[in-house]
Design a protein around this motif. Structure first.
Motif, short mmCIF file in Angstrom:
data_model
loop_
_atom_site.label_atom_id
_atom_site.label_comp_id
_atom_site.label_asym_id
_atom_site.label_seq_id
_atom_site.Cartn_x
_atom_site.Cartn_y
_atom_site.Cartn_z
N TYR A 24 -53.93 14.81 -73.11
CA TYR A 24 -52.87 15.30 -74.00
C TYR A 24 -53.35 15.32 -75.45
N TYR A 27 -55.55 18.25 -75.91
CA TYR A 27 -54.72 19.47 -75.90
C TYR A 27 -54.06 19.66 -77.27
N SER A 39 -51.63 21.86 -71.04
CA SER A 39 -51.17 20.49 -71.27
C SER A 39 -50.82 19.83 -69.93
#
Length: 260
Positions: A24, A27, A39
């Motif tokens: 994450y 991302y 994601s």
């Protein structure tokens, strides 16, 4: 034993959580384009959508049906041929050579021949699965048989065991750690081979597998869907490893003191 299992599970869960968190963060940093690096949330949505709208369950079930058929044939043949190698030294010399040669051949490379021989149906895929498991498992079995102390074999002969009875009564129990090792390696190679072949082969008259699902997600530039299907493959692998192999290992070779 239970505390060790719980500790191992806890460490693995922490690793998965950290991995998702790191994914994450990468991302959000936008190092990669969102199209090729979705994601975790988008992958989760694609995972759910795959089962609810895109028939991922049917693709997965079909793949499991094919690999079950191939594993049944491959494991059976590996046991038969490896047992014959114990009974006959002439067969052992020949089969050792065959295993050494065939184990080097990638299953995907044999797919064109399999299609020519068997046509466009399930049989070429099952053939590749059988090819993927029979040679590594045979190698593990024969290596395990060779490592058995001679006193065990002599003891079996002294109580009247010979031929296949000696194999089932002495060789297989004494080499069960190698049997499990061969099953693990053979299963992993067969599973990878199946997915690879499905991505190339496409569909059969009866359906298509998860490898074809991955290919179609890639064609549609649904990278989140590709990652979602990879998660399905990983989940199946984890279930097989911890739900079958680890349980079998814990109740056999570890219980017998043959492994730590």
């Amino acid at each position: 034993m239970k505390s060790e299992i719980k500790s191992e599970a806890r460490d693995q869960i922490i690793f998965v959580i950290c991995f998702i968190g790191a994914w994450y963060v990468v991302y959000k940093m936008q190092i990669f384009d969102e199209m090729i690096f979705p994601s975790p949330g988008q992958i989760g949505e694609a995972f759910i959508k795959g089962f609810t709208d895109n028939g991922l369950l049917a693709y997965t079930a079909y793949s499991m049906t094919l690999i079950a058929k191939g594993l049944a044939v491959g494991i059976g043949l590996a046991f038969i041929f490896s047992s014959l190698a114990v009974v006959s030294k002439h067969f052992r010399a020949i089969y050792n050579f065959v295993v050494s040669v065939c184990d080097l051949l990638p299953g995907v490379a044999l797919l064109p021949l399999a299609i020519c021989w068997f046509g466009v149906n399930e049989i070429p895929i099952i053939f590749i699965v059988v090819h993927s498991i029979i040679w590594p498992m045979s190698r593990s079995l024969m290596d395990g048989f060779r490592s058995i102390p001679a006193i065990y074999i002599e003891g079996g002969k002294n109580i009247g065991l010979k031929g296949m009875k000696l194999v089932t009564g002495v060789y297989l129990p004494a080499a069960f750690a190698s049997v499990l090792s061969g099953l693990r390696v053979g299963w992993a190679r067969a599973w990878r081979g199946l997915i690879s072949v499905e991505m190339i082969f496409g569909t059969t008259g009866k359906g298509a597998g998860i490898g074809w699902y991955i290919f179609m997600r890639r064609v549609n530039v649904d990278i989140a869907g590709v990652f979602a299907s990879l998660i399905v493959i990983i989940i199946i692998g984890v279930i097989i490893e911890y739900g079958i192999f680890r349980v079998l290992e814990r109740n056999t070779v570890k219980k017998w003191g043959m492994a730590q």
